[in-house]
Design an enzyme around this catalytic site. Structure first.
Site, PDB file in Angstrom:
ATOM      1  CG  ASN A   7      -0.651  -0.889  -0.029  1.00 35.92           C
ATOM      2  OD1 ASN A   7      -1.753  -0.442  -0.321  1.00 35.92           O
ATOM      3  ND2 ASN A   7      -0.491  -2.103   0.450  1.00 35.92           N
ATOM      4  CG  HIS A  10      -5.823   2.494   2.952  1.00 39.37           C
ATOM      5  ND1 HIS A  10      -6.885   1.655   3.258  1.00 39.37           N
ATOM      6  CD2 HIS A  10      -4.759   1.983   3.607  1.00 39.37           C
ATOM      7  CE1 HIS A  10      -6.466   0.702   4.067  1.00 39.37           C
ATOM      8  NE2 HIS A  10      -5.181   0.871   4.290  1.00 39.37           N
ATOM      9  NE  ARG A  45      -8.512  -7.582   3.516  1.00 42.95           N
ATOM     10  CZ  ARG A  45      -7.679  -7.702   4.555  1.00 42.95           C
ATOM     11  NH1 ARG A  45      -6.618  -6.945   4.650  1.00 42.95           N
ATOM     12  NH2 ARG A  45      -7.918  -8.573   5.497  1.00 42.95           N
ATOM     13  NE  ARG A  49     -11.387  -5.494   4.342  1.00 39.31           N
ATOM     14  CZ  ARG A  49     -10.848  -5.841   5.520  1.00 39.31           C
ATOM     15  NH1 ARG A  49     -10.083  -4.991   6.167  1.00 39.31           N
ATOM     16  NH2 ARG A  49     -11.089  -7.010   6.034  1.00 39.31           N
ATOM     17  CD  GLU A  70       0.438  -6.054   0.294  1.00 42.78           C
ATOM     18  OE1 GLU A  70      -0.622  -6.077   0.928  1.00 42.78           O
ATOM     19  OE2 GLU A  70       1.332  -5.233   0.518  1.00 42.78           O
ATOM     20  CB  THR A 101      -1.906  -7.697   6.620  1.00 48.75           C
ATOM     21  OG1 THR A 101      -2.509  -7.307   5.395  1.00 48.75           O
ATOM     22  CG2 THR A 101      -1.451  -9.133   6.535  1.00 48.75           C
ATOM     23  CD  GLU A 151       6.094  -6.571   2.534  1.00 49.19           C
ATOM     24  OE1 GLU A 151       5.668  -7.025   1.450  1.00 49.19           O
ATOM     25  OE2 GLU A 151       5.561  -5.609   3.122  1.00 49.19           O
ATOM     26  CG  HIS A 194       1.737  -3.765   8.316  1.00 51.24           C
ATOM     27  ND1 HIS A 194       1.180  -3.167   9.421  1.00 51.24           N
ATOM     28  CD2 HIS A 194       0.718  -4.297   7.627  1.00 51.24           C
ATOM     29  CE1 HIS A 194      -0.127  -3.355   9.395  1.00 51.24           C
ATOM     30  NE2 HIS A 194      -0.433  -4.031   8.313  1.00 51.24           N
TER      31      HIS A 194
HETATM   32  N1  PXP Z   1       3.126  -4.812   3.256  1.00 52.22           N
HETATM   33  C1  PXP Z   1       2.109  -5.693   3.409  1.00 52.22           C
HETATM   34  C2  PXP Z   1       2.379  -7.136   3.142  1.00 52.22           C
HETATM   35  C3  PXP Z   1       0.818  -5.259   3.767  1.00 52.22           C
HETATM   36  O1  PXP Z   1      -0.176  -6.160   3.905  1.00 52.22           O
HETATM   37  C4  PXP Z   1       0.590  -3.885   3.951  1.00 52.22           C
HETATM   38  C5  PXP Z   1      -0.783  -3.409   4.283  1.00 52.22           C
HETATM   39  O2  PXP Z   1      -1.648  -3.681   3.250  1.00 52.22           O
HETATM   40  C6  PXP Z   1       1.673  -3.002   3.769  1.00 52.22           C
HETATM   41  C7  PXP Z   1       2.925  -3.490   3.446  1.00 52.22           C
HETATM   42  C8  PXP Z   1       1.501  -1.523   3.914  1.00 52.22           C
HETATM   43  O3  PXP Z   1       1.195  -1.204   5.228  1.00 52.22           O
HETATM   44  P1  PXP Z   1       0.806   0.288   5.591  1.00 52.22           P
HETATM   45  O4  PXP Z   1      -0.463   0.614   4.875  1.00 52.22           O
HETATM   46  O5  PXP Z   1       0.660   0.245   7.075  1.00 52.22           O
HETATM   47  O6  PXP Z   1       1.947   1.172   5.139  1.00 52.22           O
END
Ligand code: PXP
Length: 240
Positions: A7, A10, A45, A49, A70, A101, A151, A194
């Protein structure tokens, strides 16, 4: 062994902090795939952001493996997904003021909102996943809503692990296992994510039937640290 979808939200957070064009999510995605990631995950989003619409479009052209989008189950986001056609869409709950999230999607309580979104995405050939807490009623509701995948939200597991390590996280891990088994028995595919880190990912990898882990923040945070020495060295070289 599950596969890793990175992901890269960031990376975009850092770019948006200055409103300039670096670092580029596209470049980060290419490097992640080069390093062995099976796919790239981004969350577009509602408030834009971090990831922007143009990022999603560019990633669709460039990602070689899986592109997982997502998104909230809103008319606007479903329309975008139907235009972009990611390989997978993961429906997530979204609150404007949250930092990330916070919880899973309330599928059991709002089947009339989720079911039609799932149907429209699947009709377009998009594999559709629902991000849920590891609770039996949500897994069952995801199957009833017609999803391909769930998920499982690993945030509670990650929180317990942070406080007390592997032992403290045992109850949360068992919840994830039970939800994983139920998902498998209902014919649902299984992803998780997450809050996963280099320290806590091991036990989660062994969830029965797990296909993908979506991991973002901890990888991006590590990339900043492991890349710092080279980045500073390159700048000093230019100053000679
Ligand atoms: N899965 C989902 C559905 C998420 O919303 C997020 C955060 O955007 C992640 C995975 C990844 O989470 P993290 O950034 O804490 O690894």
């Amino acid at each position: 062994m599950p596969e890793l979808c990175v992901n890269i939200d960031h990376v975009a957070t850092l770019r948006q902090a200055r409103g300039e064009d670096e670092p580029q999510p596209l470049q980060a995605a290419r490097l992640a795939e080069k390093a062995g990631a099976a796919g790239i995950t981004v969350h577009l989003r509602e408030d834009r952001r971090h990831i922007q619409d143009a990022d999603v479009k560019a990633l669709r052209r460039s990602v070689r493996g899986k592109l997982n989008l997502e998104m909230a189950a809103t008319a606007e986001m479903v329309a975008i997904a139907l235009r972009v056609l990611p390989d997978e869409a993961t429906l997530v709950p979204e609150k404007r003021r949250e930092l990330t999230t916070e919880g899973g999607l309330e599928v059991a309580g709002a089947p009339r909102k989720i079911g039609p979104a799932v149907a429209r995405l699947r009709k377009a050939g998009i594999v559709t996943s629902l991000f849920i807490n590891p609770e039996a009623r949500q897994v069952r509701a995801a199957a009833s809503a017609g999803a391909d995948f769930v998920e499982l939200h690993t945030g509670a597991y990650a929180g317990a692990f942070r406080k007390g390590g592997r032992k403290a996280a045992r109850v949360e891990l068992e919840r994830l296992r039970a939800a994983a088994r139920l998902a498998g028995s209902l014919g649902l595919g299984l992803n998780a994510g997450h809050g996963l880190t280099y320290a806590n990912v091991g036990p989660v990898c062994r969830l029965p039937g797990l296909k993908d882990l979506n991991i973002g923040h901890n990888i991006v945070a590590r990339a900043v640290v492991v890349g710092m020495e080279q980045a500073v060295g390159e700048m000093i070289a230019r100053m000679q």
